[in-house]
Design an enzyme around this catalytic site. Structure first.
Site, PDB file in Angstrom:
ATOM      1  CB  CYS A 174      -0.903   0.029   1.202  1.00 56.37           C
ATOM      2  SG  CYS A 174      -1.672  -1.371   1.529  1.00 56.37           S
TER       3      CYS A 174
ATOM      4  NE  ARG B 166       4.736   1.640  -0.638  1.00 58.08           N
ATOM      5  CZ  ARG B 166       5.870   1.395   0.302  1.00 58.08           C
ATOM      6  NH1 ARG B 166       6.951   1.989  -0.133  1.00 58.08           N
ATOM      7  NH2 ARG B 166       5.575   0.658   1.305  1.00 58.08           N
TER       8      ARG B 166
ATOM      9  CD1 TRP C 115      -1.508  -5.791  -3.064  1.00 57.93           C
ATOM     10  CD2 TRP C 115      -1.643  -6.601  -1.141  1.00 57.93           C
ATOM     11  NE1 TRP C 115      -1.469  -6.896  -3.310  1.00 57.93           N
ATOM     12  CE2 TRP C 115      -1.347  -7.560  -2.153  1.00 57.93           C
ATOM     13  CE3 TRP C 115      -1.678  -7.017   0.263  1.00 57.93           C
ATOM     14  CZ2 TRP C 115      -1.117  -8.860  -1.751  1.00 57.93           C
ATOM     15  CZ3 TRP C 115      -1.692  -8.441   0.676  1.00 57.93           C
ATOM     16  CH2 TRP C 115      -1.276  -9.202  -0.458  1.00 57.93           C
TER      17      TRP C 115
ATOM     18  CG  ASN D 214       0.305   1.492   4.174  1.00 59.25           C
ATOM     19  OD1 ASN D 214      -0.840   1.591   3.814  1.00 59.25           O
ATOM     20  ND2 ASN D 214       1.509   1.931   3.809  1.00 59.25           N
ATOM     21  N   GLY D 215      -0.850  -2.004   6.841  1.00 55.47           N
ATOM     22  CA  GLY D 215      -0.435  -3.140   7.627  1.00 55.47           C
ATOM     23  C   GLY D 215      -1.691  -4.073   8.167  1.00 55.47           C
TER      24      GLY D 215
ATOM     25  CD  GLU E 111      14.847 -13.103  -9.439  1.00 58.12           C
ATOM     26  OE1 GLU E 111      14.336 -12.178  -9.870  1.00 58.12           O
ATOM     27  OE2 GLU E 111      14.431 -13.885  -8.304  1.00 58.12           O
TER      28      GLU E 111
ATOM     29  CE  LYS F  37      12.448 -10.318 -11.296  1.00 59.62           C
ATOM     30  NZ  LYS F  37      11.923 -11.134 -10.229  1.00 59.62           N
TER      31      LYS F  37
ATOM     32  CD  GLU G  60       8.099 -11.601  -9.165  1.00 57.92           C
ATOM     33  OE1 GLU G  60       8.319 -10.869  -8.075  1.00 57.92           O
ATOM     34  OE2 GLU G  60       8.946 -11.152 -10.053  1.00 57.92           O
TER      35      GLU G  60
ATOM     36  CG  HIS H 174      15.071 -37.182  -8.861  1.00 54.29           C
ATOM     37  ND1 HIS H 174      15.314 -38.724  -8.383  1.00 54.29           N
ATOM     38  CD2 HIS H 174      16.428 -36.676  -9.293  1.00 54.29           C
ATOM     39  CE1 HIS H 174      16.552 -38.970  -8.852  1.00 54.29           C
ATOM     40  NE2 HIS H 174      17.024 -37.767  -9.176  1.00 54.29           N
TER      41      HIS H 174
ATOM     42  CE  LYS I 259      10.742  -2.538  -6.050  1.00 57.06           C
ATOM     43  NZ  LYS I 259      11.307  -3.760  -7.124  1.00 57.06           N
TER      44      LYS I 259
END
Length: 612
Positions: A2, A27, A73, A99-100, A485, A489, A492, A508, A607
């Site tokens: 947020c 964010r 958010w 926020n939180g 990574e 990406k 995301e 496996h 973010k």
């Protein structure tokens, strides 16, 4: 998560709030709103982007010199209009942005309902603003005192700003576990989740610490007190970033800009910290505690997401070069599993934002158990560097795209220097080998520039596979974390399911997925395991998988097997992640763009993850 922005002063607040919310869009959020005091309390809020909020605003009532704004958010309650912030108390006198997460909101809500309070949203935030109002009423006290008393009753994390209709000359703000920065102007104050909405107006800032309450007055005075009502003083700091650094600079998206900024970002992260010709490395944060760190029996690296992947590369580097055992832990698991820690252990905490809630909690646990905390982060003045005993900034510059790119590269750069400096101190590496690697490290930015020139080829490959439903990324050794990574990406920003695996582990389980529709990305630059990787490529080819291979320039063996070859400049194997990650970032970017995705603000992501 947020974004918070607030203003009190002599200017029209509304344009400052809207511009600030747009600066905070990176964010991640799903609704937005503002509250203004202009005789009465005026609130506008809307699900969707800030642009949707602007459409419903009545400009005839937006002139005010005090106000608050928020991008939300969703945590408690769906992302809709009624759950958007700001939230107003039952009397209509108080408005809050938050926020939180308030963990004990349900019991507080039940108690308030018994006292006649009515709730119009599903959020914990509306509970908090009514708790503050109830305290102010029953204690017959000032707003800042009511905020302090109320926050002593809540469990959880928060950054809040409260607006009082009965006092249009004051803002009250507080934080615990979620960042807040105050910008100090000429008889005016700005407040925000980070500095991006502030830098246009002032470079003078104060960073609030946990469990602190700030009162910003229109007369130009401000105070900061703890929840225990002890007055605190803060050094005013100067912002080093500029507006230009948070603009797109001619690129279509922040993510692409930040991919292309990696050569300079790495140069900035290394500048003044090493000299290949003279064979020295100097990390100030490491020097200060070098005896303690040199005597450590083991290192624990803790992080989340992309930073966890850089931590895995750190494990390879420190064990390989300095010969010290390293454990890499997800911060979200580490903090809850009663880890074995002892005095003398070194915990390296990695976070782009410096505000990652789980990583901060892991640090606090490690400090309680007498471990030394070394923080690696990008945002100056953020919570992790203020909490850690020592550490290093990555100096990547502002990273606006939610999907981290240059932050990852600079984290690897810093961890490489840590490993090399430890190796030098411990005598586990010869001076000639050290100098050889330092020379190669100095040349990495140029080699990344060379890799970025492959963008047109990567875009062509992206066009072929943009409609794939699954991807598999495979690597060995230093390139295994890069495979993780690269898959992250793609997930995301394109919403294609992707998995990263050690190449040898393909047999496996994941090999069952491979058919003519499965793109498999191989990272095949490792000299130490090259023949093994060739065998893995052949196994995929035998099952008709589509092979995209990242190889060193001049590779001939894999070229004959792969459907697509991306040739990158050769480098020392321990530095290869700095090169091989670049084509994977570009591949994810182009696939996402071709699928019509918002690469800078992927759905459901933020973010700075400041909630657990």
């Amino acid at each position: 998560m947020c974004g918070i922005v607030g203003y009190i002063g002599h200017r029209n607040a509304f344009p400052i709030l809207i511009k600030g919310l747009k600066r905070l869009e990176y964010r991640g959020y799903d609704s937005a709103g503002v509250a203004l005091l202009n005789g009465g309390m005026t609130v506008f809020k809307k699900a969707g982007k800030v642009s949707e909020l602007e459409k419903i605003v009545d400009n005839s009532v937006t002139h005010a010199t005090i106000g608050i704004g928020h991008t939300r958010w969703a945590t408690h309650g769906e992302p809709n209009d009624r759950n958007a912030h700001p939230h107003v108390s039952n009397s209509g006198n108080l408005s809050i942005i938050h926020n939180g997460i308030i963990e004990n909101y349900a019991s507080i809500k039940a108690a308030l309902q018994k006292r006649g309070y009515v709730f119009h949203s599903d959020t914990d935030t509306e509970v908090l603003v009514n708790l503050i109002e109830e305290v102010q009423k029953t204690e017959n006290t000032t707003l800042d005192n009511a905020v302090r008393i109320a926050l002593n009753e809540v469990v959880g994390a928060y950054a809040i700003v409260v607006l009082n209709k009965l006092n249009p000359d004051q803002l009250v703000a507080a934080r615990k576990g979620s960042p807040l920065v105050i910008g100090i102007g000429e008889n005016e104050y700005f407040i925000a989740s980070d500095a991006t909405p502030i830098i246009e107006y002032t470079k003078q800032v104060v960073y609030l610490d946990d469990q602190e309450v700030a009162v910003l007055n229109r007369d130009g005075n401000y105070t900061v007190r703890t929840l225990g009502n002890i007055e605190k003083s803060h050094e005013i700091q100067k912002l080093e970033i500029s507006i230009e650094r948070i603009e797109k600079g001619g690129f279509e998206h922040f993510m692409l800009k930040e991919i292309y900024e990696q050569p300079k970002a790495i140069e900035d992260s290394l500048r003044g910290r090493m000299n290949a010709a003279q064979g020295w490395i100097k990390l100030g944060g490491l020097d200060e505690y070098i005896t303690h760190i040199d005597n450590a029996d083991r290192f624990i690296i803790t992080a989340c997401g992309t930073s966890w992947h850089s931590g895995l590369i750190g494990e390879y580097l420190i064990e390989d070069l300095a010969r010290v055992p390293v454990e890499v832990e997800y911060a979200s698991e580490f903090r809850y599993r009663n880890p074995i820690l002892k005095e003398g252990d070194v915990v390296i905490a990695i976070s782009q934002s410096g505000e990652t809630a789980d990583t901060l909690a892991a640090i606090e646990l490690a400090k309680e158990r007498q471990a030394l905390i070394y923080g690696i982060c990008n945002v100056i003045g953020s919570s992790i560097p203020r909490t850690a005993h020592t550490g290093s900034y990555t100096h990547a510059g502002p990273e606006i795209g939610v999907a981290s790119t240059k932050a990852f590269s600079t984290q690897i750069s810093i961890i490489t220097l840590i490993a090399l400096q430890l190796a030098k101190v411990k005598g586990t590496m010869s001076a000639s080998n050290l100098r050889e690697i330092l020379y190669e490290l100095e040349d990495i930015p140029r080699k990344i520039e060379e890799t970025l020139a492959l963008d047109p080829l990567i875009k062509e490959i992206a066009a072929i596979y943009k409609n794939a439903t699954n991807f598999l990324y495979l690597g060995r050794g230093y390139n295994f974390p890069v495979a993780l990574e690269g898959a992250l990406k793609l997930k995301e920003i394109s919403y294609i399911h992707a998995e990263g695996y050690p190449a040898a582990e393909m047999k496996h389980g994941p090999i069952a997925l491979i058919d003519e529709n499965m793109p498999v990305v191989f990272l095949a630059t490792n000299k130490s395991a090259y023949e093994k990787i060739v065998s893995n490529v052949q196994e995929v080819k035998a099952r008709k998988g589509k092979i995209i291979a990242v190889v060193n320039k001049g590779d001939t063996q894999i070229r004959e097997l792969a459907d697509h070859i991306i040739e990158v400049p050769e480098t020392h194997e321990i530095l290869s992640p700095l090169i091989t990650i670049v084509p994977l970032q570009l591949l994810a970017y182009h696939i996402a763009i071709m699928r019509g995705c918002n690469v800078d603000q992927p759905r459901n992501l933020a973010k700075s993850v400041t909630v657990e």
